[in-house]
Structure formats: C-alpha cells, structure tokens
Scaffold this motif. Sequence first.
Motif, PDB file in Angstrom:
ATOM      1  N   ASN A  39      38.554  33.167  46.184  1.00 18.05           N
ATOM      2  CA  ASN A  39      39.185  34.478  46.046  1.00 18.05           C
ATOM      3  C   ASN A  39      40.028  34.586  44.783  1.00 18.05           C
ATOM      4  O   ASN A  39      40.828  35.511  44.641  1.00 18.05           O
ATOM      5  CB  ASN A  39      40.049  34.780  47.273  1.00 18.05           C
ATOM      6  N   CYS A  41      40.960  35.584  41.267  1.00 17.04           N
ATOM      7  CA  CYS A  41      40.542  36.664  40.360  1.00 17.04           C
ATOM      8  C   CYS A  41      41.354  36.657  39.070  1.00 17.04           C
ATOM      9  O   CYS A  41      41.478  37.685  38.401  1.00 17.04           O
ATOM     10  CB  CYS A  41      40.690  38.017  41.055  1.00 17.04           C
ATOM     11  N   GLY A 109      32.992  46.556  37.835  1.00 19.12           N
ATOM     12  CA  GLY A 109      33.585  46.736  39.161  1.00 19.12           C
ATOM     13  C   GLY A 109      32.642  47.351  40.172  1.00 19.12           C
ATOM     14  O   GLY A 109      32.844  47.206  41.381  1.00 19.12           O
ATOM     15  N   THR A 138      34.312  35.627  46.870  1.00 18.22           N
ATOM     16  CA  THR A 138      34.403  37.063  47.106  1.00 18.22           C
ATOM     17  C   THR A 138      33.740  37.834  45.959  1.00 18.22           C
ATOM     18  O   THR A 138      33.670  37.354  44.821  1.00 18.22           O
ATOM     19  CB  THR A 138      35.863  37.516  47.229  1.00 18.22           C
ATOM     20  N   LYS A 140      34.954  40.373  44.581  1.00 15.90           N
ATOM     21  CA  LYS A 140      36.012  40.683  43.614  1.00 15.90           C
ATOM     22  C   LYS A 140      36.196  39.553  42.624  1.00 15.90           C
ATOM     23  O   LYS A 140      36.380  39.771  41.413  1.00 15.90           O
ATOM     24  CB  LYS A 140      37.322  40.954  44.360  1.00 15.90           C
ATOM     25  N   ARG A 143      33.300  39.511  40.115  1.00 17.14           N
ATOM     26  CA  ARG A 143      33.449  40.566  39.106  1.00 17.14           C
ATOM     27  C   ARG A 143      34.494  40.172  38.069  1.00 17.14           C
ATOM     28  O   ARG A 143      34.319  40.413  36.872  1.00 17.14           O
ATOM     29  CB  ARG A 143      33.826  41.889  39.786  1.00 17.14           C
TER      30      ARG A 143
END
Length: 224
Positions: A39, A41, A109, A138, A140, A143
Amino acid sequence: MNPVLILLPGMDGTGELFGPFIAALGGEFEVRVVRYPGNHCGGYEGLEEIARAAIPDDRPYVLLGESFSGPIAISIAASAPGQLRGMVLCCTFARNPRPGLVALKPFVGAMPFKALPAGWLVAKQIRAAFVLALDQVTAKALRARMRAVLAIDVCDRLAHCDVPILYLRATRDRLVPRAAASLIAKIKPATKVAEIDAPHFLLQMAPMPAAQEVAAFMRISERR
C-alpha cells in the motif's frame, strides 16, 4: 567473504517473483530480498529508504535492481554506503524508458492496472505467480509507481557511481527498449551488457543464464 546479494523487486514490490532466480543461484551467495509495502504510494524516495534498510553494515554486498527498481539501485550506488562492491541492473532504466508516454501521466489515476489481463504482460509460465504477487499490491500503489517511472531521471546519480556495473538485457523485452541499456552504457562506458534471450521478466523466464552472469560478476566483485 562472499558479498551479500540484495534484490530490489519490480513494480509489484513483493519480491515473490525472484524464486526461480534465487533457486538458480544454488545457494552460493546469501540473498536478501527487499519487499515494498503493498500500500506504499510514496514514490521512489520513500521506497529507497526501505531498500537502504537492507544494506549490511559489516559485510560487502552487491545490489540488483530489477525493472522498476533500477533507479533505486542507482541512487543508492551513487552514495555507495557500506561495503558496496557492484551493481546489477536488470531490464531497467536510468530515466523514463518510454518518454512518449509522459503525456499520459494525468490519466494514470484512471488506468485499470489490476484489471488488465495477465496474459498481456507475462508469459503463461509465470502468470499464476504474477497474479498472486499483484494481488498483494493496491491499485493506488501501482498508479503511484507508474507516475514515478514517468517522472524519473537519475542519470546524474548514475554518473557518480564508481562501482562495477552489470546490465542484463532481455533481447525480447517489449517494455524497456534497448535504448535504456545504451544510455546507461553511454554514461558509464565500463558497464558490461549481457544480452539474454528472454522477454522482460528475464530473471523469471531465463533464471539459469541470468544466475550464471550474476554469479560470475559477484565472484569478481568479491576480490575488489
């Protein structure tokens, strides 16, 4: 003392896909696999902090940056912490390998990375392992990592790397072009480029020839 081999993973960040390559090394070297949180980012800088935590204080080591992690390996090698003996770059880049895709950055996104059929990205031999690895990350985070690739440029740091470099290039790589290896060799002319008949997932699809190249490189690094 044999150097420790520190493996920095591709975009999935799990390190799960290194299995075939580690097995092909045959236990000759201690191997440490860096794993990025699924997770996370935070981009390259945050992931580099995680990678640096795996560097031994009291032993020589060699960095291997696979694909997405090449810029992390380069950035660490530029400062050569501890007893760094060499760097292996596998199917990777010092700056965005597909500059034509920069225009897509505002739309990253909305890209359904996890919905793409695995068959578009990997060969059937490693498809199941790839899907399992991707399930741990994830959308996210994926990305964020794609945005990081589109913006990255560590050419200046590469110029300050003073350790031997081995570049493993997959001759059938459709993701990272030959130009990425050529740029690295141009900046650091002493780089050894080893071409291996494989697609982008070289360490997974051609683990034995990759392991032979890396093992030979590490034996030489051991004598530095």
